[in-house]
Design an enzyme around this catalytic site. Sequence first.
Site, mmCIF file in Angstrom:
data_model
loop_
_atom_site.group_PDB
_atom_site.id
_atom_site.type_symbol
_atom_site.label_atom_id
_atom_site.label_comp_id
_atom_site.label_asym_id
_atom_site.label_seq_id
_atom_site.Cartn_x
_atom_site.Cartn_y
_atom_site.Cartn_z
ATOM 1 N N LYS A 189 4.529 -1.583 1.729
ATOM 2 C CA LYS A 189 5.499 -0.657 1.168
ATOM 3 C C LYS A 189 5.436 0.694 1.881
ATOM 4 O O LYS A 189 6.447 1.351 2.060
ATOM 5 C CB LYS A 189 5.240 -0.501 -0.334
ATOM 6 C CG LYS A 189 5.790 -1.667 -1.131
ATOM 7 C CD LYS A 189 5.547 -1.508 -2.611
ATOM 8 C CE LYS A 189 4.134 -1.862 -2.969
ATOM 9 N NZ LYS A 189 3.886 -1.973 -4.416
ATOM 10 N N GLU A 204 2.754 -2.440 -8.237
ATOM 11 C CA GLU A 204 2.733 -1.005 -8.466
ATOM 12 C C GLU A 204 4.135 -0.490 -8.128
ATOM 13 O O GLU A 204 4.640 -0.765 -7.035
ATOM 14 C CB GLU A 204 1.697 -0.333 -7.557
ATOM 15 C CG GLU A 204 1.591 1.137 -7.879
ATOM 16 C CD GLU A 204 0.617 1.897 -6.995
ATOM 17 O OE1 GLU A 204 -0.047 1.280 -6.140
ATOM 18 O OE2 GLU A 204 0.548 3.125 -7.162
ATOM 19 N N ARG A 224 -2.345 -13.447 1.743
ATOM 20 C CA ARG A 224 -1.087 -12.731 1.643
ATOM 21 C C ARG A 224 -0.162 -13.183 2.765
ATOM 22 O O ARG A 224 -0.603 -13.672 3.800
ATOM 23 C CB ARG A 224 -1.292 -11.223 1.638
ATOM 24 C CG ARG A 224 -1.845 -10.600 2.884
ATOM 25 C CD ARG A 224 -2.266 -9.157 2.648
ATOM 26 N NE ARG A 224 -1.139 -8.253 2.477
ATOM 27 C CZ ARG A 224 -0.978 -7.469 1.413
ATOM 28 N NH1 ARG A 224 -1.834 -7.478 0.427
ATOM 29 N NH2 ARG A 224 0.056 -6.666 1.323
HETATM 30 P P1 ATP Z 1 1.911 -3.347 -0.146
HETATM 31 O O1 ATP Z 1 0.659 -3.421 0.647
HETATM 32 O O2 ATP Z 1 3.091 -3.938 0.507
HETATM 33 O O3 ATP Z 1 2.172 -1.992 -0.684
HETATM 34 P P2 ATP Z 1 0.645 -4.065 -2.509
HETATM 35 O O4 ATP Z 1 -0.341 -5.150 -2.509
HETATM 36 O O5 ATP Z 1 0.140 -2.693 -2.538
HETATM 37 O O6 ATP Z 1 1.650 -4.306 -1.346
HETATM 38 P P3 ATP Z 1 1.435 -4.358 -5.209
HETATM 39 O O7 ATP Z 1 2.581 -3.746 -5.870
HETATM 40 O O8 ATP Z 1 0.091 -3.903 -5.588
HETATM 41 O O9 ATP Z 1 1.672 -4.200 -3.666
HETATM 42 O O10 ATP Z 1 1.508 -5.933 -5.265
HETATM 43 C C1 ATP Z 1 1.846 -6.689 -6.402
HETATM 44 C C2 ATP Z 1 1.344 -8.090 -6.201
HETATM 45 O O11 ATP Z 1 1.937 -8.664 -5.049
HETATM 46 C C3 ATP Z 1 -0.158 -8.108 -5.985
HETATM 47 O O12 ATP Z 1 -0.720 -9.152 -6.756
HETATM 48 C C4 ATP Z 1 -0.297 -8.383 -4.522
HETATM 49 O O13 ATP Z 1 -1.479 -9.088 -4.277
HETATM 50 C C5 ATP Z 1 0.960 -9.197 -4.211
HETATM 51 N N1 ATP Z 1 1.332 -9.027 -2.817
HETATM 52 C C6 ATP Z 1 1.571 -7.871 -2.164
HETATM 53 N N2 ATP Z 1 1.849 -8.096 -0.870
HETATM 54 C C7 ATP Z 1 1.789 -9.442 -0.692
HETATM 55 C C8 ATP Z 1 1.970 -10.305 0.435
HETATM 56 N N3 ATP Z 1 2.268 -9.846 1.629
HETATM 57 N N4 ATP Z 1 1.832 -11.634 0.235
HETATM 58 C C9 ATP Z 1 1.534 -12.118 -0.981
HETATM 59 N N5 ATP Z 1 1.351 -11.360 -2.070
HETATM 60 C C10 ATP Z 1 1.467 -10.033 -1.940
HETATM 61 MG MG MG Z 2 -1.162 -1.684 -2.837
#
Ligand code: ATP
Ligand code: MG
Length: 802
Positions: A283, A37, A273
């Site tokens: 983020k 996102e 993760r």
């Molecule tokens: P954050 O919680 O940091 O905002 P998010 O999951 O909301 O991360 P997205 O932009 O939705 O961020 O993530 C894009 C992809 O990256 C998704 O498939 C998510 O599962 C993966 N991802 C995000 N954080 C991690 C992590 N710490 N380890 C592995 N994969 C991750």
């Molecule tokens: Mg998210």
Amino acid sequence: MSGPTAPARPRDFLRELIDRDLADGRHHRVATRFPPEPNGYLHIGHAKSICLNFGLAAEYAGRGIAATCNLRFDDTNPVKEDVEYVESIEADVRWLGFAPTAVLYAADYFGEMHARAVALVDDGRAYVCECTEDQIRAGRGTLSEPGTPCVHRGRTAADNRARFEQMKAGALADGAAVLRAKIDLAAANMKLRDPLLYRIRHAHHHRTGDAWCIYPMYDFAHPIEDELEGITHSICTLEFENNRDLYDWVIEHTRRTQAFAAEPAPRQYEFARLALEYTVMSKRKLLTLVEGGHVSGWDDPRMPTIAGLRRRGIRPEAIRAFCELVGVAKTNSMVDYGKLEYCVRDDLNAVAPRRLAVLRPVALEISNWDELGVGAEERLEVPSFPSELATAGSRAVPLTRELFVERDDVWAGDDAPPRDFQRLAVGRTVRLRGAFAVTCDAIDRDAGGAVTRVRVTAHPESRGGGKVADGRKLGSALHWVSAERSVVAEVRLYDRLFAVARPEDGGDDFLRHLNPASLEVITDARIEPALADAAPGERFQFERTGYFVADAVDHRPGARPVFGRIIGLRDAWAEATKASPPPRDAAAKPKQNAKAATRPDSKSPAEFRAEARRRDATLQATYDRALTLGLTEGDADLLSGDVDTAALWETCADAGVAATGARWIINELPRALAEYAKAGGDGSLSGQRDNLAAALPELAHMLDSGEATAAQGKWLLVKALEFPGEAPRALAKRFGLPAAIDVAALDAIIDTVLAANVDKVTAYRGGKLGLLGFFVGQVVKASAGAADPTIATERLRLRLDA
Ligand code: ATP
Ligand code: MG
């Protein structure tokens, strides 16, 4: 046994599942995606997902299978998203070394998503609900209580259609109504209790502008995006496990004739993760750091963002190796920071040219300079890489009467220094790196006791590595720069951003754990002239000090140079926090060095090995055996030059891992031993022979079978030295490297269980889907608890639905 050049193929549950899908004919191609996102910059957790998704596509493509990986922006929430983030994300993915098959946007599917939502409404599978958020929550019930329908749930399809159209037309305010799926308010999975599909947001979207004021929810949008793109394996993190049923529901009930509709629907798989010590990894929290001014921006070199790691000077190679080392697991765990540091050092060691820089300068004068007969200045040609690395190159370093040396290298006490202080103290002799040995005659200090000047006498005969005439023993080689010719530089020393390993443990209070000493700026460091011409982003090893990078933003040609520390040479943090550091035994230096010193200068290492074989028949036998087992003459030669190496390889050959054992003894072992010696351990091969004879064959087996990747193997090799007597598999477990999963064995168990319950299989296929849980329980039981229930469920579904 794999050949000497066969790469170790990483194996994990995802790769096993995909292999099986291809073997079963469920899929004939592999399509993954990375779906961020665009509401912030990517962090190292995303790097894990990027390496996994793009890495899978690259691997399968390499095996001749049609494989793709899209970069898809999951831009369904206009309120938090921004083009700045879109641009940085794509740049980060490419910098990490991956080229997306296509760059796509969820927003481009808004029309199709809306059409599918309308179809759900017409089918009576969705309704417009005008309850408040609290009412919706209360109406869902609890885990033990079913939910209760609200007044809107009974609306006719025509009513819903009209109301949904009003939502779309902008007639309703934000939050006034939502579109909900009509699934099951008593479902065991709370996500199925009439989830939200659309909400109203009167907001400008970075891509669709003001065309829409209703936006799809993640759970509705994501499966449709995957399905439209023909994704075969939709990989996400574990927190989405409960969303999987809804993912399947959306695809099942909205699928229309589209490009990939003839193929099996995409399936969602979850992996752990990444969570890393001493940092935060969301983020939202990273945005808090940026907006609160706790860091200089998203690319602050202390940030765990890709942009921050890049500016820090870490190379994409190191990040990819780290992701490989951490592996793909099914359970969340906290990864120790040392693993990242290990990968960064391991990567930089071979590529960062050595330079001389003095961070905290103190003056040193060579009293007998005029006797050296070199005039005002001597230009020394100093090699840029140590001799054990094959990389060539050197640069001219000016030597003058007045130098600067590191303040820490000068004994400032009134008492005599300890015997093992191999640096500058009155009467001690040290070597100046690349120059000659000097004996310290006097150390001048000011009234406060601070050192102002060191006076030394040079030993001209020691030039170019020669001995000092009186035969005295020399301390280690110190780094130095010319006082007159060096350049003043700013050096930024970075440390961990947080002072505690788990700053998020206190919830949103993580800011109080910020490390107040995470940035130290030195404005009067002195660097050798060659460093002043560094290009922004260029990396070096400052000898004895650490790895540094010319700052990509602030280091500008013509201005005062600015360098940032990428990482120290050793794990200073571990040493400082360790209660009792390992004993530093000066006698425990690698034996090879002692040998090298006594070796006649005229003989090359190859000649030395050949002579050793002539003198020792067992070495010759090892050489012959290596050739018999298919090794090259070059490798056979390297393995049979001394008894320790030969015996170690023989043990590997006896264990059936001659080729991998050889590769690792030749390529990886010297580095692991050096690393261990640097940390204060016994890095001699003779000292480690028994330990290695026990560990290396098992490690080689793990590499050959794909149980461990090359990066994991390198890490385990160092750990095997640190923990003698502990087998590599046990170490992998202790340090949280994910165990490889043998899906073939799991399938065999599943077959047994299904064969023993034929009637239940028939009932399941007749519609009693609840029996799945029974089968999973039986499989886990039959495997004595070894089978992962989630994977067992996937495999069972494949069998039962076939
Ligand atoms: P954050 O919680 O940091 O905002 P998010 O999951 O909301 O991360 P997205 O932009 O939705 O961020 O993530 C894009 C992809 O990256 C998704 O498939 C998510 O599962 C993966 N991802 C995000 N954080 C991690 C992590 N710490 N380890 C592995 N994969 C991750
Ligand atoms: Mg998210």
